[in-house]
Write a protein that holds these residues in place. Structure first.
Motif, PDB file in Angstrom:
ATOM      1  N   LEU A 171      -5.174   6.735  -5.241  1.00 48.04           N
ATOM      2  CA  LEU A 171      -5.613   6.350  -3.891  1.00 48.04           C
ATOM      3  C   LEU A 171      -4.484   6.470  -2.878  1.00 48.04           C
ATOM      4  O   LEU A 171      -3.326   6.256  -3.197  1.00 48.04           O
ATOM      5  CB  LEU A 171      -6.066   4.889  -3.881  1.00 48.04           C
ATOM      6  CG  LEU A 171      -7.300   4.496  -4.681  1.00 48.04           C
ATOM      7  CD1 LEU A 171      -7.544   2.998  -4.520  1.00 48.04           C
ATOM      8  CD2 LEU A 171      -8.519   5.278  -4.209  1.00 48.04           C
ATOM      9  N   ASP A 172      -4.871   6.768  -1.641  1.00 53.95           N
ATOM     10  CA  ASP A 172      -3.929   6.761  -0.515  1.00 53.95           C
ATOM     11  C   ASP A 172      -4.661   6.148   0.670  1.00 53.95           C
ATOM     12  O   ASP A 172      -5.736   6.623   1.055  1.00 53.95           O
ATOM     13  CB  ASP A 172      -3.495   8.201  -0.203  1.00 53.95           C
ATOM     14  CG  ASP A 172      -2.753   8.309   1.124  1.00 53.95           C
ATOM     15  OD1 ASP A 172      -2.101   7.322   1.518  1.00 53.95           O
ATOM     16  OD2 ASP A 172      -2.827   9.371   1.760  1.00 53.95           O
ATOM     17  N   LEU A 173      -4.101   5.091   1.243  1.00 55.63           N
ATOM     18  CA  LEU A 173      -4.773   4.400   2.347  1.00 55.63           C
ATOM     19  C   LEU A 173      -4.232   4.827   3.712  1.00 55.63           C
ATOM     20  O   LEU A 173      -4.484   4.166   4.725  1.00 55.63           O
ATOM     21  CB  LEU A 173      -4.642   2.883   2.154  1.00 55.63           C
ATOM     22  CG  LEU A 173      -5.258   2.374   0.843  1.00 55.63           C
ATOM     23  CD1 LEU A 173      -4.900   0.909   0.605  1.00 55.63           C
ATOM     24  CD2 LEU A 173      -6.775   2.559   0.851  1.00 55.63           C
ATOM     25  N   GLY A 174      -3.500   5.945   3.729  1.00 50.14           N
ATOM     26  CA  GLY A 174      -2.859   6.422   4.969  1.00 50.14           C
ATOM     27  C   GLY A 174      -3.818   6.621   6.137  1.00 50.14           C
ATOM     28  O   GLY A 174      -3.428   6.494   7.295  1.00 50.14           O
ATOM     29  N   ALA A 189     -12.518   1.431   2.760  1.00 48.60           N
ATOM     30  CA  ALA A 189     -12.284   2.883   2.770  1.00 48.60           C
ATOM     31  C   ALA A 189     -13.367   3.610   1.966  1.00 48.60           C
ATOM     32  O   ALA A 189     -13.866   4.667   2.381  1.00 48.60           O
ATOM     33  CB  ALA A 189     -10.898   3.193   2.213  1.00 48.60           C
ATOM     34  N   LEU A 190     -13.767   3.029   0.840  1.00 53.08           N
ATOM     35  CA  LEU A 190     -14.798   3.681   0.006  1.00 53.08           C
ATOM     36  C   LEU A 190     -16.161   3.649   0.707  1.00 53.08           C
ATOM     37  O   LEU A 190     -16.930   4.619   0.658  1.00 53.08           O
ATOM     38  CB  LEU A 190     -14.880   3.013  -1.372  1.00 53.08           C
ATOM     39  CG  LEU A 190     -13.640   3.175  -2.266  1.00 53.08           C
ATOM     40  CD1 LEU A 190     -13.807   2.379  -3.553  1.00 53.08           C
ATOM     41  CD2 LEU A 190     -13.352   4.648  -2.574  1.00 53.08           C
ATOM     42  N   GLU A 191     -16.425   2.539   1.395  1.00 51.90           N
ATOM     43  CA  GLU A 191     -17.691   2.427   2.143  1.00 51.90           C
ATOM     44  C   GLU A 191     -17.736   3.465   3.278  1.00 51.90           C
ATOM     45  O   GLU A 191     -18.750   4.130   3.488  1.00 51.90           O
ATOM     46  CB  GLU A 191     -17.740   1.012   2.721  1.00 51.90           C
ATOM     47  CG  GLU A 191     -19.015   0.635   3.441  1.00 51.90           C
ATOM     48  CD  GLU A 191     -18.810  -0.689   4.187  1.00 51.90           C
ATOM     49  OE1 GLU A 191     -18.233  -1.625   3.619  1.00 51.90           O
ATOM     50  OE2 GLU A 191     -19.227  -0.745   5.366  1.00 51.90           O
ATOM     51  N   TRP A 196       0.772  -1.247   0.000  1.00 53.85           N
ATOM     52  CA  TRP A 196       0.000   0.000   0.000  1.00 53.85           C
ATOM     53  C   TRP A 196       0.799   1.291   0.000  1.00 53.85           C
ATOM     54  O   TRP A 196       0.206   2.372  -0.003  1.00 53.85           O
ATOM     55  CB  TRP A 196      -0.946   0.012   1.221  1.00 53.85           C
ATOM     56  CG  TRP A 196      -1.840  -1.188   1.253  1.00 53.85           C
ATOM     57  CD1 TRP A 196      -2.228  -1.951   0.188  1.00 53.85           C
ATOM     58  CD2 TRP A 196      -2.443  -1.779   2.406  1.00 53.85           C
ATOM     59  NE1 TRP A 196      -3.031  -2.972   0.602  1.00 53.85           N
ATOM     60  CE2 TRP A 196      -3.193  -2.898   1.962  1.00 53.85           C
ATOM     61  CE3 TRP A 196      -2.454  -1.471   3.774  1.00 53.85           C
ATOM     62  CZ2 TRP A 196      -3.928  -3.711   2.830  1.00 53.85           C
ATOM     63  CZ3 TRP A 196      -3.177  -2.276   4.639  1.00 53.85           C
ATOM     64  CH2 TRP A 196      -3.896  -3.381   4.172  1.00 53.85           C
ATOM     65  N   SER A 197       2.131   1.203   0.021  1.00 54.33           N
ATOM     66  CA  SER A 197       2.913   2.433   0.024  1.00 54.33           C
ATOM     67  C   SER A 197       2.618   3.241  -1.255  1.00 54.33           C
ATOM     68  O   SER A 197       2.600   2.686  -2.356  1.00 54.33           O
ATOM     69  CB  SER A 197       4.402   2.087   0.090  1.00 54.33           C
ATOM     70  OG  SER A 197       5.152   3.212  -0.284  1.00 54.33           O
TER      71      SER A 197
END
Ligand code: AMP
Ligand code: MG
Length: 336
Positions: free
Chosen positions: A162-165, A98-100, A67-68
């Motif tokens: 996208l960024d999952l941070g 995350a989208l939910e 995910w980086s």
């Protein structure tokens, strides 16, 4: 002779200390490591505590590799640069989550905010203040409703990234709980850069004590006593830069404006069983501000929170009234 006695004594005390740690199935094991730009610290009790800790470290390393946003070999990097749409099941799961949560929080959380975040330099460390025109242009690429997950396929519109941070550390904390359970650990404290998992209770049966950081000073504003819960805090104090004109810009972006969130809140702490939910909501409620955060809690519930305002007010929800002890000079109110 004297020297020999000293050596023998220290050997004996070392043996005593070691046996003190390996007390039946309650052996204590601690591990620290650095991952996802933050320090992780785990203390776990149990025969398999050491195995659990190393498996947690491995699982975090695996997530970081996937995910980086800056590692050219990560799945998110490939996705963001149009090089792939098919991802691993774990990536599909977290993007879908995350989208939910973006939808549930009216877009206060939005993993597609990355192009704007990157323009502010938060991922490279080369911070700058983008022009209004640049932000307006980049905002056209932002919008969780334009991203979709179907099975293991993620579709983004051209230029979207996208960024999952805002959710990755919480997801890692939730996974840590599963790993601890698998290894029969009954008691552990995992601190992953402000995401704190109080797993079980302390070996003596009492709650874990967690300090809630003062977002402006060095100390804490109070302590939380928790068992089997995760607490996650978001605030701009965790990562920010000061522009030449003295304005302080934080790393949490309001996806509606493209500017760092700047409202009446200094920090938002979410307490619940699921670490991923805590992480998603701490970011979202920090973006929303005090009143919308309170309304969200009343309408949706399922979690407790601690909001610290710029006016020095601390607002907590009724579910943690007995678990929170104020230590600083703040005014405390409880919402019910
Ligand atoms: P947290 O510390 O969990 O609040 O997450 C903050 C991180 O999430 C930032 O460093 C960015 O990488 C990313 N981010 C910033 N603003 C948002 C937002 N509104 N929605 C989703 N991710 C964000
Ligand atoms: Mg978060």
């Amino acid at each position: 002779m004297k020297k020999l006695c000293c050596i023998m004594l220290s050997v004996l005390s070392m043996l005593f200390l070691l046996s003190g740690c390996e007390n039946g199935n309650n052996a204590e094991y601690s591990q620290t490591f650095f991952a996802m730009n933050t320090f992780a610290e785990i203390t776990a009790y149990g025969n398999e505590a050491e195995d659990a800790c190393s498996e947690i470290q491995d699982s975090v390393a695996e997530m970081e590799k996937l995910w980086s946003v800056t590692d050219e070999n990560s799945e998110i990097f490939a996705l963001n640069h149009g090089a792939r749409t098919e991802v691993s099941p774990m990536t599909a799961e977290i993007v879908s989550f995350a989208l939910e949560m973006s939808q549930k929080t009216g877009g206060a959380l939005d993993p597609t905010v990355y192009p704007v975040l990157a323009a502010w330099g938060f991922t490279t460390g080369e911070n700058r203040v983008p022009s209004e025109e640049e932000i307006a242009e980049l905002l056209k690429l932002v919008g969780y409703e334009k991203a979709a997950v179907s099975g293991n396929r993620i579709t983004l519109e051209d230029g979207m990234m996208l960024d999952l941070g805002a959710v990755a550390k919480g997801y890692a904390t939730a996974r840590a709980a599963e790993i601890l359970s698998k290894h029969g650990v009954k008691s552990a404290l995992v601190n992953f850069g402000g995401n704190v998992l109080a797993y079980g209770s302390k070996p003596d049966g009492s709650d874990w004590k967690i300090g809630v950081k003062d977002p402006v000073g060095d100390g804490i504003v109070g302590t939380l006593s928790l068992s089997d819960k995760t607490a996650v805090t978001s605030g701009k104090y965790k990562r920010f830069f000061t522009a030449p004109d003295g304005t302080v810009y934080g790393h949490i972006i309001d996806p509606k404006t493209g500017y760092p969130a700047d409202n009446d809140l200094l920090s938002a702490t979410i307490i619940a069983e699921d670490g991923a939910l805590c992480d998603a909501l701490s970011t979202a409620l920090f973006v929303m501000g005090k009143n919308p955060a309170e309304s969200y809690w009343r309408a949706v519930g399922g979690f407790d929170m601690i909001l610290i305002t710029k006016d020095g007010e601390i607002i907590i929800t009724e579910g943690i009234e007995k678990n929170f002890r104020l230590t600083g000079n703040f005014s405390l109110s409880v919402i019910r």
